[in-house]
Design a protein around this motif. Structure first.
Motif, PDB file in Angstrom:
ATOM      1  N   UNK B  21      25.909 146.647  23.307  1.00  0.00           N
ATOM      2  CA  UNK B  21      25.683 147.230  24.645  1.00  0.00           C
ATOM      3  C   UNK B  21      24.244 147.713  24.769  1.00  0.00           C
ATOM      4  N   UNK B  22      23.725 148.344  23.711  1.00  0.00           N
ATOM      5  CA  UNK B  22      22.341 148.848  23.743  1.00  0.00           C
ATOM      6  C   UNK B  22      21.373 147.682  23.870  1.00  0.00           C
ATOM      7  N   UNK B  23      21.701 146.583  23.206  1.00  0.00           N
ATOM      8  CA  UNK B  23      20.803 145.423  23.205  1.00  0.00           C
ATOM      9  C   UNK B  23      20.759 144.752  24.578  1.00  0.00           C
ATOM     10  N   UNK B  24      21.912 144.659  25.232  1.00  0.00           N
ATOM     11  CA  UNK B  24      21.963 143.867  26.469  1.00  0.00           C
ATOM     12  C   UNK B  24      22.002 144.709  27.738  1.00  0.00           C
ATOM     13  N   UNK B  25      22.139 146.016  27.603  1.00  0.00           N
ATOM     14  CA  UNK B  25      22.076 146.896  28.772  1.00  0.00           C
ATOM     15  C   UNK B  25      23.102 146.549  29.825  1.00  0.00           C
ATOM     16  N   UNK B  26      22.695 146.618  31.085  1.00  0.00           N
ATOM     17  CA  UNK B  26      23.646 146.430  32.184  1.00  0.00           C
ATOM     18  C   UNK B  26      24.027 144.973  32.405  1.00  0.00           C
ATOM     19  N   UNK B  46      32.382 139.401  39.474  1.00  0.00           N
ATOM     20  CA  UNK B  46      31.663 139.946  38.320  1.00  0.00           C
ATOM     21  C   UNK B  46      30.974 138.771  37.640  1.00  0.00           C
ATOM     22  N   UNK B  47      29.669 138.922  37.409  1.00  0.00           N
ATOM     23  CA  UNK B  47      28.889 137.834  36.811  1.00  0.00           C
ATOM     24  C   UNK B  47      28.053 138.395  35.660  1.00  0.00           C
ATOM     25  N   UNK B  48      28.709 138.859  34.601  1.00  0.00           N
ATOM     26  CA  UNK B  48      27.946 139.401  33.473  1.00  0.00           C
ATOM     27  C   UNK B  48      27.220 138.282  32.719  1.00  0.00           C
ATOM     28  N   UNK B  49      26.067 138.617  32.159  1.00  0.00           N
ATOM     29  CA  UNK B  49      25.341 137.614  31.369  1.00  0.00           C
ATOM     30  C   UNK B  49      25.891 137.555  29.946  1.00  0.00           C
ATOM     31  N   UNK B  50      26.377 138.722  29.499  1.00  0.00           N
ATOM     32  CA  UNK B  50      26.922 138.789  28.143  1.00  0.00           C
ATOM     33  C   UNK B  50      28.295 139.446  28.211  1.00  0.00           C
ATOM     34  N   UNK B  51      29.274 138.851  27.538  1.00  0.00           N
ATOM     35  CA  UNK B  51      30.603 139.457  27.440  1.00  0.00           C
ATOM     36  C   UNK B  51      30.809 139.861  25.983  1.00  0.00           C
ATOM     37  N   UNK B 163      26.874 153.489  31.195  1.00  0.00           N
ATOM     38  CA  UNK B 163      26.444 152.251  30.526  1.00  0.00           C
ATOM     39  C   UNK B 163      26.060 152.579  29.075  1.00  0.00           C
ATOM     40  N   UNK B 164      26.460 151.756  28.155  1.00  0.00           N
ATOM     41  CA  UNK B 164      26.141 152.009  26.753  1.00  0.00           C
ATOM     42  C   UNK B 164      27.217 152.772  26.019  1.00  0.00           C
ATOM     43  N   UNK B 165      28.277 153.194  26.770  1.00  0.00           N
ATOM     44  CA  UNK B 165      29.377 153.936  26.142  1.00  0.00           C
ATOM     45  C   UNK B 165      30.664 153.112  26.199  1.00  0.00           C
ATOM     46  N   UNK B 166      31.636 153.508  25.381  1.00  0.00           N
ATOM     47  CA  UNK B 166      32.966 152.908  25.509  1.00  0.00           C
ATOM     48  C   UNK B 166      34.046 153.942  25.228  1.00  0.00           C
ATOM     49  N   UNK B 167      35.212 153.706  25.828  1.00  0.00           N
ATOM     50  CA  UNK B 167      36.374 154.586  25.640  1.00  0.00           C
ATOM     51  C   UNK B 167      37.059 154.175  24.340  1.00  0.00           C
ATOM     52  N   UNK B 168      37.321 155.147  23.472  1.00  0.00           N
ATOM     53  CA  UNK B 168      37.949 154.795  22.191  1.00  0.00           C
ATOM     54  C   UNK B 168      39.382 155.313  22.071  1.00  0.00           C
ATOM     55  N   UNK B 169      39.671 156.471  22.684  1.00  0.00           N
ATOM     56  CA  UNK B 169      40.992 157.069  22.438  1.00  0.00           C
ATOM     57  C   UNK B 169      41.452 157.870  23.645  1.00  0.00           C
ATOM     58  N   UNK B 170      42.772 157.940  23.796  1.00  0.00           N
ATOM     59  CA  UNK B 170      43.392 158.745  24.847  1.00  0.00           C
ATOM     60  C   UNK B 170      44.325 159.728  24.149  1.00  0.00           C
TER      61      UNK B 170
END
Lengths: 157, 271
Positions: B21-26, B46-51, B163-170
């Motif tokens: 995520x840090x490498x590819x940003x938004x 949605x047209x992301x360049x990187x998945x 951006x740059x974060x992700x959800x890990x736990x609930x």
């Protein structure tokens, strides 16, 4: 990208575009056209296959997500000339009219019976809610799944 | 329908996902089960360049007993929530609601984390997380932070995940014998809710009654003041701004919300 996918018990290595959907990999790369594309929007269930033994809609899975996993299509159900019990029940109970939804119905039914080997009529109906029959032939489809469940249970006893 | 071309990257760990995520940003989007993102990509909304595929991270799929609470990995699938004995016993609202999402095929792929981060007000689990006062653990380059569900949903398809974060736990407190109910009205079994209602004790949350999932504050206030379920449910439309479109008019949804809140509260009291 390169993917290695076990399709119907046989491991295949293939080059695919990163954006290739699993259903297109199955139909176009592997040439297995029993899996149909119906709505192409995760609604109708015609493209249902088993991924590691569980039903999924292959129009909403990337081939890349199946890399390293096992896929079973309608072509992989029969044991040689001997049909899978669910296939046989669909034939005997006439669980089809035009046949377009049938491969998806059969695969969803196989997955359903693995999770619930003895479903009630209502459980079959809710278990197949992700599959649409536009001939509206649901009655015989449900009969087929119940018959397959009965036969499989008898065979196990 | 085929998505626009993108580069597929598979994360090998949470740290690897954060690095990608840090490498590819938004330009990058995270892929969990893919049942919210892939349909949007096929429609080219949605047209992301990187998945960045998180699907290979088994350490984010779990339902764990943590004493007073239950912790759920973000990649836990709806099917696994619905069939979890621990959730069935300690947080039955979540197990039940997860079992009503989409259809079996969708539940075999879709994940709780993907559903929450997508932030669709028409989805079931965001409202359930709100009613249950869930705590969401969000990880970024600087470490983890905890976000209460009431502060997680910001706007239409917008959550507190930067951006740059992700959800890990609930994390959800165990509910003991608390009354609960989940009501959902759909035109077809596999559709999103026209309106949905999640009740956990005296907490009430609404599906598809505004740009984001919301607590029915006026209903909760009426209950706290001693109103009966039927009296409290009359406040269900207060503060809502439901969509007005081909599936249902806003006025219909506001009427339906009152009906479903009353039903949900009565069922919850009877449990």
């Amino acid at each position: 990208m390169h993917v290695t996918i076990n399709v119907n018990g046989e491991e295949h290595g293939d080059e695919v575009e990163d954006r290739t959907l699993l259903v297109h990999y199955i139909r176009d790369t592997r040439g297995l056209t029993g899996t149909n594309v119906g709505c192409d929007t995760t609604s109708c269930g015609a493209c249902t296959v088993l991924l590691d033994g569980e039903s999924v809609k292959s129009c909403t899975v990337l081939a890349a997500q199946a890399d390293g996993h096992s896929v079973t299509t309608i072509e992989g159900l029969a044991d040689g000339e001997s049909m899978h019990p669910v296939q046989r029940a669909f034939q005997e109970k006439h669980g089809l009219q035009c046949g377009f939804c049938t491969p998806g119905m059969v695969m969803a039914s196989v997955s359903l019976l693995r999770e619930n080997p003895n479903p009630t009529d209502a459980e079959v109906r809710s278990g197949l809610e992700g599959n649409i029959c536009r001939c509206t032939g649901y009655h015989n489809i449900v009969e087929s799944v119940l018959a397959a469940a009965e036969r499989t249970t008898e065979a196990a006893e | 329908m085929i998505p626009a071309a993108f580069t597929y990257r598979r994360a090998s760990s949470v740290d690897d996902a954060l690095a990608l995520l840090a490498e590819h940003g938004e330009d990058a989007k995270l892929l969990a089960g893919g049942h919210s993102l892939l349909p949007l990509m096929k429609l080219r909304l949605a047209v992301p360049e990187v998945v960045v595929d998180l699907g290979g991270l088994p350490d984010l799929s779990y339902v764990e007993d943590r004493g007073d609470s239950v912790a759920i990995g973000a990649l836990t699938r709806h099917h696994d929530l619905a069939t979890s004995e621990l959730l069935g016993r300690e947080v039955p609202l979540l197990a039940h609601a997860a079992g009503t999402i989409g259809d079996p095929q969708v539940r075999h792929r879709g994940t709780i984390g993907g559903s929450l981060v997508h932030g669709d007000p028409a989805s079931d689990l965001p409202a359930v997380a709100l009613a249950l006062d869930a705590v969401l653990v969000v990880r970024g380059p600087a470490g983890s932070r905890e976000v209460p569900a009431t502060e997680f949903f910001k706007d239409f398809f917008e959550t507190a995940v930067e951006p740059g974060e992700l959800l890990t736990e609930i994390r959800i407190a165990k509910r003991g014998g608390q009354g609960w109910d989940f009501q959902k009205f759909t035109r077809r079994a596999i559709d999103w809710a026209i309106v949905g209602v999640a009740v956990a004790g005296d907490a009430v949350a609404l599906v598809n009654m505004g740009p984001k999932p919301m607590r029915a504050s006026a209903v909760e206030a009426a209950l706290a003041a001693g109103a009966s379920p039927a009296e409290a449910a009359e406040h269900a439309a207060e503060g809502t701004s439901p969509p007005d479109e081909h599936n249902a008019s806003a006025a219909y949804r506001q009427h339906l919300a009152k009906v479903l809140v009353r039903r949900a509260l009565e069922n919850a009291r009877a449990r």
